[in-house]
Enzyme design. Structure first.
Site, short mmCIF file in Angstrom:
data_model
loop_
_atom_site.label_atom_id
_atom_site.label_comp_id
_atom_site.label_asym_id
_atom_site.label_seq_id
_atom_site.Cartn_x
_atom_site.Cartn_y
_atom_site.Cartn_z
CB ALA A 13 -2.81 -10.99 -10.83
CB ILE A 16 1.66 -5.36 -3.42
CG1 ILE A 16 1.25 -3.86 -3.12
CG2 ILE A 16 2.52 -6.05 -2.20
CD1 ILE A 16 0.51 -3.75 -1.81
CG ASN A 107 -10.63 -5.81 3.66
OD1 ASN A 107 -10.02 -6.41 2.96
ND2 ASN A 107 -10.67 -4.53 3.57
CD GLN A 114 -7.14 -14.55 2.31
OE1 GLN A 114 -6.28 -14.17 2.71
NE2 GLN A 114 -7.58 -14.44 1.06
CG HIS A 189 0.26 -0.23 7.80
ND1 HIS A 189 1.33 0.43 7.59
CD2 HIS A 189 -0.24 -0.29 6.63
CE1 HIS A 189 1.39 0.82 6.28
NE2 HIS A 189 0.35 0.37 5.51
#
Length: 328
Positions: A13, A16, A107, A114, A189
């Protein structure tokens, strides 16, 4: 009709996610003949779950013929059950006064959990793309937390940097972006990544020869690509969500459907090529075919390039050592 492909999106939601889901459901990512089931993960708080419900209502209201089903949940094991593709978009953003190492640790908790959930319930050939920053290290954490899955299943998104570099070259040359090939973006990145056009061509002609300006390369091109995300936040007041979603679609589409011999940039676990420590998730040039990527090997690395590659690798190794104690 083909059997539906199950696609999980985390942070579904968010900005991105909102820019991404409608394009996946319309067939832009996996093909116009490929039905999809969207398995959407959001935080368990009431606001996030309500926002997710609203996004799912909008997806229903598009009446996409390829959208074969949806699941909305706050449980990673439900979201990742039997999935073919995972887009890990949700990550803890950097708050005011937050040190980068604190961000890494916050994170690490998310991506350890996950990775473990993917390990437990996803298909064994699941394709995982980590978009949430710091993307390379988050992908590394998820990979290390999923010991039963092939490390090659885990990738990080460098495609936004790749696309940004393509557009800057096209602007410099005054040529259409579609004619440019063989661009490489090396590394993390982050602002340290190294966009490298030494091998690139525009309509078959060498871009290095056409530009022939090392001063522009070092003082304009590389910093412009590296700091583009910050420039967009400054201009828009919000981060680059639509272009990030577009890059995610490009990355997965090429991985699944093939790049037709063209070089693309993916963050993948190093096999030791180019002197990059094995296992570090690093931006490399790859070609993709039949759902597999292959590194473009044996490109010459000059002294100028080596300096940039060393710098971005050092940053990644520092990030890796900052979370290694959490990975056993």
């Amino acid at each position: 009709m083909k059997a539906p492909v199950r696609v999980a999106v985390t942070g579904a939601a968010g900005q991105i996610g909102y820019a991404l889901l409608f394009r996946i459901a319309s067939g832009e990512m996996l093909g116009k003949d490929q039905p999809v089931i969207l398995q959407l993960l959001e935080l368990s708080n009431e606001k996030a779950q309500a926002a997710l419900k609203g996004v799912m209502m909008e997806l229903e209201d598009c009446a996409f013929p390829l959208l074969a089903g949806m699941v909305g949940t706050d449980d990673a094991e439900v979201a990742f059950k039997d999935i073919d593709v995972a887009l890990l978009v949700g990550a803890r953003p950097r708050g005011p006064g937050m040190e980068r190492k604190d961000l890494l640790l916050e994170n690490a908790k998310i991506f350890t959990a996950q990775g473990a959930a993917l390990n437990k319930v996803a298909k064994r050939d699941v394709k995982v793309l980590v978009v949430g920053n710091p993307a390379n290290t988050n992908a590394y954490i998820a990979m290390k937390s999923a010991p039963d899955l092939n490390p090659k299943n885990f990738t990080a998104m460098l495609r936004l940097d790749h696309n940004r570099a393509l557009s800057q070259l096209a602007l410099k040359l005054g040529k259409p972006v579609g004619g440019i090939e063989k661009l490489v973006v090396w590394g993390n990145h982050s602002p340290t990544m190294y966009p490298d056009y030494r091998f690139a061509t525009s309509d078959g002609a060498s871009i290095g020869d056409a530009i022939n300006d090392q001063e522009w390369n070092a003082s304009t091109f590389i910093p412009t690509v590296g700091k583009r995300g910050a420039a967009i936040i400054e201009a828009r007041g919000l981060s680059s969500a639509a272009s990030a979603a577009n890059a995610a679609i490009d990355h997965v589409r090429d991985w699944v459907l093939g790049s037709n011999g063209k070089w693309v940039t993916m963050g993948v676990p190093s096999d030791g090529s180019y002197g990059i420590s094995e296992g570090v998730i690093f931006g490399f040039p790859v070609t993709t075919e039949n759902g597999q990527y292959s590194l473009v090997k044996d490109l010459p690395i000059d002294d100028f390039s080596q300096k940039y590659i060393d710098k971005t690798l050092a940053e990644l190794e520092e990030e890796r050592s900052g979370v290694s104690h959490l990975l056993g």
